[in-house]
Design a protein around this motif. Structure first.
Motif, PDB file in Angstrom:
ATOM      1  N   UNK A 270      16.269  21.180  26.220  1.00  0.00           N
ATOM      2  CA  UNK A 270      15.105  20.869  27.024  1.00  0.00           C
ATOM      3  C   UNK A 270      14.685  20.950  25.570  1.00  0.00           C
ATOM      4  N   UNK A 271      14.582  21.783  24.859  1.00  0.00           N
ATOM      5  CA  UNK A 271      13.672  22.588  23.808  1.00  0.00           C
ATOM      6  C   UNK A 271      13.856  21.350  22.668  1.00  0.00           C
ATOM      7  N   UNK A 272      15.226  20.413  22.318  1.00  0.00           N
ATOM      8  CA  UNK A 272      15.058  19.543  21.534  1.00  0.00           C
ATOM      9  C   UNK A 272      14.846  18.087  22.434  1.00  0.00           C
ATOM     10  N   UNK A 273      14.656  17.775  23.395  1.00  0.00           N
ATOM     11  CA  UNK A 273      14.445  16.901  24.232  1.00  0.00           C
ATOM     12  C   UNK A 273      12.921  16.656  24.357  1.00  0.00           C
ATOM     13  N   UNK A 274      11.820  17.959  24.454  1.00  0.00           N
ATOM     14  CA  UNK A 274      10.712  18.002  24.099  1.00  0.00           C
ATOM     15  C   UNK A 274      10.324  17.544  22.648  1.00  0.00           C
ATOM     16  N   UNK A 275      10.937  18.246  22.337  1.00  0.00           N
ATOM     17  CA  UNK A 275      10.074  17.801  20.467  1.00  0.00           C
ATOM     18  C   UNK A 275      10.239  16.223  19.693  1.00  0.00           C
ATOM     19  N   UNK A 276      10.993  16.297  20.746  1.00  0.00           N
ATOM     20  CA  UNK A 276      11.386  14.246  19.667  1.00  0.00           C
ATOM     21  C   UNK A 276      10.750  13.708  20.549  1.00  0.00           C
ATOM     22  N   UNK A 277      10.477  14.395  21.907  1.00  0.00           N
ATOM     23  CA  UNK A 277       9.573  13.128  22.711  1.00  0.00           C
ATOM     24  C   UNK A 277       7.761  13.454  22.041  1.00  0.00           C
ATOM     25  N   UNK A 278       7.063  14.588  22.113  1.00  0.00           N
ATOM     26  CA  UNK A 278       6.471  15.148  21.588  1.00  0.00           C
ATOM     27  C   UNK A 278       5.788  14.170  20.847  1.00  0.00           C
TER      28      UNK A 278
ATOM     29  N   UNK B 186       9.772   5.559  26.700  1.00  0.00           N
ATOM     30  CA  UNK B 186       9.494   6.890  25.995  1.00  0.00           C
ATOM     31  C   UNK B 186      11.018   7.757  26.222  1.00  0.00           C
ATOM     32  N   UNK B 187      10.611   7.801  27.341  1.00  0.00           N
ATOM     33  CA  UNK B 187      11.014   9.156  28.122  1.00  0.00           C
ATOM     34  C   UNK B 187      12.619   9.107  28.622  1.00  0.00           C
ATOM     35  N   UNK B 188      13.351   7.865  28.486  1.00  0.00           N
ATOM     36  CA  UNK B 188      15.004   7.037  28.864  1.00  0.00           C
ATOM     37  C   UNK B 188      15.010   7.159  27.746  1.00  0.00           C
ATOM     38  N   UNK B 189      14.196   6.411  26.821  1.00  0.00           N
ATOM     39  CA  UNK B 189      15.012   6.656  25.508  1.00  0.00           C
ATOM     40  C   UNK B 189      15.585   8.176  24.748  1.00  0.00           C
TER      41      UNK B 189
ATOM     42  N   UNK C  81      16.579  11.001  26.558  1.00  0.00           N
ATOM     43  CA  UNK C  81      17.364  11.358  26.948  1.00  0.00           C
ATOM     44  C   UNK C  81      18.851  10.706  26.763  1.00  0.00           C
ATOM     45  N   UNK C  82      18.372   9.358  26.755  1.00  0.00           N
ATOM     46  CA  UNK C  82      19.723   8.423  25.736  1.00  0.00           C
ATOM     47  C   UNK C  82      20.699   9.090  24.774  1.00  0.00           C
ATOM     48  N   UNK C  83      19.196   9.006  24.125  1.00  0.00           N
ATOM     49  CA  UNK C  83      19.081   9.841  22.671  1.00  0.00           C
ATOM     50  C   UNK C  83      20.219  10.997  22.034  1.00  0.00           C
ATOM     51  N   UNK C  84      20.211  11.765  23.437  1.00  0.00           N
ATOM     52  CA  UNK C  84      20.454  13.351  23.710  1.00  0.00           C
ATOM     53  C   UNK C  84      22.409  12.991  23.996  1.00  0.00           C
ATOM     54  N   UNK C  85      22.237  11.708  25.227  1.00  0.00           N
ATOM     55  CA  UNK C  85      23.225  11.789  24.994  1.00  0.00           C
ATOM     56  C   UNK C  85      24.410  11.099  24.031  1.00  0.00           C
ATOM     57  N   UNK C  86      23.671  10.142  23.204  1.00  0.00           N
ATOM     58  CA  UNK C  86      24.325   9.802  22.037  1.00  0.00           C
ATOM     59  C   UNK C  86      24.811  10.649  20.438  1.00  0.00           C
ATOM     60  N   UNK C  87      23.555  12.259  20.690  1.00  0.00           N
ATOM     61  CA  UNK C  87      24.496  13.104  20.223  1.00  0.00           C
ATOM     62  C   UNK C  87      24.910  14.379  20.390  1.00  0.00           C
ATOM     63  N   UNK C  88      26.296  13.920  21.769  1.00  0.00           N
ATOM     64  CA  UNK C  88      26.402  14.602  22.189  1.00  0.00           C
ATOM     65  C   UNK C  88      25.865  15.945  22.251  1.00  0.00           C
ATOM     66  N   UNK C  89      24.616  16.440  23.286  1.00  0.00           N
ATOM     67  CA  UNK C  89      24.174  16.529  23.596  1.00  0.00           C
ATOM     68  C   UNK C  89      24.112  17.004  25.150  1.00  0.00           C
TER      69      UNK C  89
END
Length: 221
Positions: free
Chosen positions: A116-124, A170-173, A175-183
């Motif tokens: 959640x921290x990494x996704x939130x940072x990318x989101x902001x 952006x929220x969907x993108x 989340x998908x980016x986190x999955x593609x990075x193996x998180x």
């Protein structure tokens, strides 16, 4: 450093007992930003900080009234809140996501916190870019901020609504980016980043411990 600087400056006890130490701690984030070649932010912030200190010391001693209260509120923001915010900004702009994830993993934080921290940072970060694009598009159509403030309904329609539409995408993108990075929760993840504490890190840790010690001494001595 962000937590310590915000805490000791926000309470205000350090400024009353050890003014020189409070000034040095307040200027530290701006010095670090200057070393990162963010000259405009560091110089402007340092000048505003010193100006707020001079205003509080020489102009607001016996001042009364609405304007005095307003200036006192602004000086409190610049003297007590701004340094902690700028320290947090320095940590954010100088830390890559890969380094952050690697460091948090080495600290053995659970995936339920790291992801959640990494996704939130990318989101902001993406939100800021989306808002800038929406603002530029409205400017090309003559819908500047000054004109939109006079018509709050247009501000909601032409700037807020498009931004909300971008945020849903952006929220969907992200989340998908986190999955593609193996998180994924419970899955090991390799990283090309190598993080470790160096001498400068230990020096700043020692400095923050010294600041806490000075704060406690000034408060309870």
């Amino acid at each position: 450093m962000t937590g310590v600087i915000s805490y000791v400056l926000l309470l205000g006890n350090l400024q009353q007992t050890y003014l020189a130490a409070a000034i040095a701690i307040s200027l530290l984030p701006y010095l670090l930003l200057f070393l990162e070649k963010r000259y405009k932010e560091s110089i402007r912030g340092g000048v505003l900080l010193l100006a707020a200190g001079l205003v509080q010391k020489f102009l607001l001693q016996d001042a009364k009234g609405v304007w005095a209260s307003l200036f006192l509120f602004l000086t409190v923001i610049f003297l007590r809140m701004a340094p902690g915010i700028m320290m947090g900004k320095y940590a954010f702009v100088t830390t890559g996501m890969s380094d952050l994830v690697c460091a948090l993993k080495k600290m053995r934080l659970p995936d339920q916190i790291v992801i959640p921290m990494t996704v939130m940072a990318r989101f902001f970060y993406t939100v800021r870019e989306d808002y800038r694009q929406v603002k530029d598009a409205m400017y090309l159509h003559g819908l500047t901020t000054a004109r939109l403030l006079v018509h709050p309904v247009r501000l909601l329609e032409y700037r807020t609504v498009p931004l909300l539409m971008c945020l849903t995408r952006t929220a969907d993108e992200v989340a998908v980016s986190a999955l593609t990075r193996g998180m994924e929760v419970g899955k090991r993840r390799s990283s090309i980043s190598g993080t470790k504490l160096t001498g400068i890190d230990y020096a700043f840790f020692a400095l923050m411990l010294l600041v806490i010690g000075v704060y406690i001494r000034g408060k309870y001595a």
